[in-house]
Design an enzyme around this catalytic site. Structure first.
Site, PDB file in Angstrom:
ATOM      1  N   HIS A 152      -4.066  -5.084   1.375  1.00 28.41           N
ATOM      2  CA  HIS A 152      -2.605  -5.795   2.962  1.00 28.41           C
ATOM      3  C   HIS A 152      -2.663  -6.943   2.703  1.00 28.41           C
ATOM      4  O   HIS A 152      -3.736  -7.803   4.275  1.00 28.41           O
ATOM      5  CB  HIS A 152      -3.368  -4.718   3.893  1.00 28.41           C
ATOM      6  CG  HIS A 152      -3.800  -3.206   3.612  1.00 28.41           C
ATOM      7  ND1 HIS A 152      -2.560  -3.002   4.340  1.00 28.41           N
ATOM      8  CD2 HIS A 152      -4.439  -2.829   2.930  1.00 28.41           C
ATOM      9  CE1 HIS A 152      -2.071  -1.745   4.047  1.00 28.41           C
ATOM     10  NE2 HIS A 152      -3.138  -1.561   3.280  1.00 28.41           N
TER      11      HIS A 152
ATOM     12  N   CYS B  23       1.105  -1.800   0.582  1.00 24.14           N
ATOM     13  CA  CYS B  23       0.140   0.087   0.171  1.00 24.14           C
ATOM     14  C   CYS B  23       0.953   1.478  -0.004  1.00 24.14           C
ATOM     15  O   CYS B  23       1.564   1.546  -0.936  1.00 24.14           O
ATOM     16  CB  CYS B  23      -1.027  -0.124   0.935  1.00 24.14           C
ATOM     17  SG  CYS B  23      -2.421   1.046   0.279  1.00 24.14           S
TER      18      CYS B  23
ATOM     19  N   GLU C  40      -0.873  -8.268   5.204  1.00 26.08           N
ATOM     20  CA  GLU C  40      -0.699  -8.658   6.730  1.00 26.08           C
ATOM     21  C   GLU C  40      -1.862  -8.689   7.772  1.00 26.08           C
ATOM     22  O   GLU C  40      -2.335  -8.751   8.205  1.00 26.08           O
ATOM     23  CB  GLU C  40       0.028  -7.549   6.651  1.00 26.08           C
ATOM     24  CG  GLU C  40      -0.551  -6.562   7.409  1.00 26.08           C
ATOM     25  CD  GLU C  40      -0.099  -5.410   5.603  1.00 26.08           C
ATOM     26  OE1 GLU C  40      -0.350  -5.901   4.513  1.00 26.08           O
ATOM     27  OE2 GLU C  40      -0.544  -4.668   6.309  1.00 26.08           O
TER      28      GLU C  40
HETATM   29  N1  LIG Z   1      -1.978   6.950   2.416  1.00 28.33           N
HETATM   30  C1  LIG Z   1      -2.597   5.361   0.931  1.00 28.33           C
HETATM   31  C2  LIG Z   1      -1.764   4.580   1.260  1.00 28.33           C
HETATM   32  C3  LIG Z   1      -2.828   4.001   3.296  1.00 28.33           C
HETATM   33  C4  LIG Z   1      -2.369   2.593   3.338  1.00 28.33           C
HETATM   34  O1  LIG Z   1      -1.640   2.128   2.786  1.00 28.33           O
HETATM   35  O2  LIG Z   1      -2.460   1.823   3.813  1.00 28.33           O
HETATM   36  C5  LIG Z   1      -3.695   5.885   0.224  1.00 28.33           C
HETATM   37  O3  LIG Z   1      -4.355   6.662   0.468  1.00 28.33           O
HETATM   38  O4  LIG Z   1      -3.674   5.939  -0.621  1.00 28.33           O
END
Ligand SMILES: N[C@@H](CCC(=O)O)C(=O)O
Length: 223
Positions: A195, A86, A197
């Site tokens: 994700h 992410c 994890e």
């Molecule tokens: N900050 C990133 C990803 C959020 C994350 O890594 O969970 C977004 O909003 O695209």
């Protein structure tokens, strides 16, 4: 054998990653503050999700200048496994370790969901624990997850089999070619928006992501 999890101001999935490697897989794991550039003791590096530097400018655009990132690039050049999830994927593209970019979701909304993700192929280091074509159910949570690359780059990564994960059925963010995760040409750097994890511990009711970490671990054991 040691795994490092890079922690930026605004990271929020760092402890989840630590739990997977240390808690579930029993591997020594070091939390690395982003100002620490001495990563020589690490055999694999994880850049976790979150909102590094508050996602200012563009997600990952500031984090990529952190001292730790110079060493992450060196480690990647040495062939060590580097996983970015992410925000970690966003940082890896900003740092030039992976081609393309993650841009604002097509509908301009932050999307938080569980979605079907297809494993494109069984690749060394990352997806050998899955069958090609297997569909996983993985959480996503992002505002800038729409994978984009210019047509030449897109063709190149498709031709070389660098797309390891693709959204199945729906396309939650409008990614080009439904791309959810790619590796570099050499195959030792993986970035993905879903994700794994958050789908690794049976206590959470879904272990679809665990085999990814097991594959990475197996590779480490044989380093
Ligand atoms: N900050 C990133 C990803 C959020 C994350 O890594 O969970 C977004 O909003 O695209």
């Amino acid at each position: 054998m040691k795994v490092g999890v890079i922690v930026f101001p605004g990271s929020n999935c760092d402890r989840d990653m630590q739990w997977v490697f240390q808690g579930l897989l029993g591997l020594p794991t070091r939390m690395v503050w982003h100002q620490d550039s001495d990563l020589g003791d690490l055999d694999a590096i994880v850049i976790p999700g979150g909102f590094s530097y508050g996602d200012y400018l563009r997600c990952g655009a500031i984090a990529r200048f952190s001292p730790a990132m110079r060493s992450v690039i060196e480690a990647a050049e040495q062939g060590k496994p580097v996983l970015g999830v992410c925000n970690g994927f966003q940082i890896l593209t900003e740092a030039g370790l992976l081609p393309g970019a993650l841009i604002r979701n097509q509908n301009l909304h932050f999307v938080c969901d569980r979605v079907p993700v297809k494993v494109e192929r069984s690749a060394r280091l990352w997806t050998e624990g899955y069958a090609a074509g297997q569909v996983l159910n993985l959480p996503i949570a992002h505002g800038e997850g729409r994978y984009y690359a210019d047509p030449d780059t897109l063709k190149q990564i498709e031709d070389k089999g660098q797309v390891l994960f693709r959204y199945e059925g729906s396309n939650p963010n409008g990614s080009w070619n439904q791309i959810a995760g790619i590796c570099n040409d050499r195959g030792n750097v993986l970035g993905m928006m879903p994700h794994p994890e958050r789908a690794a511990d049976a206590a959470l009711g879904n272990t679809d992501g665990l085999a990814l970490f097991q594959a990475m671990t197996a590779a480490l054991v044989s380093v």
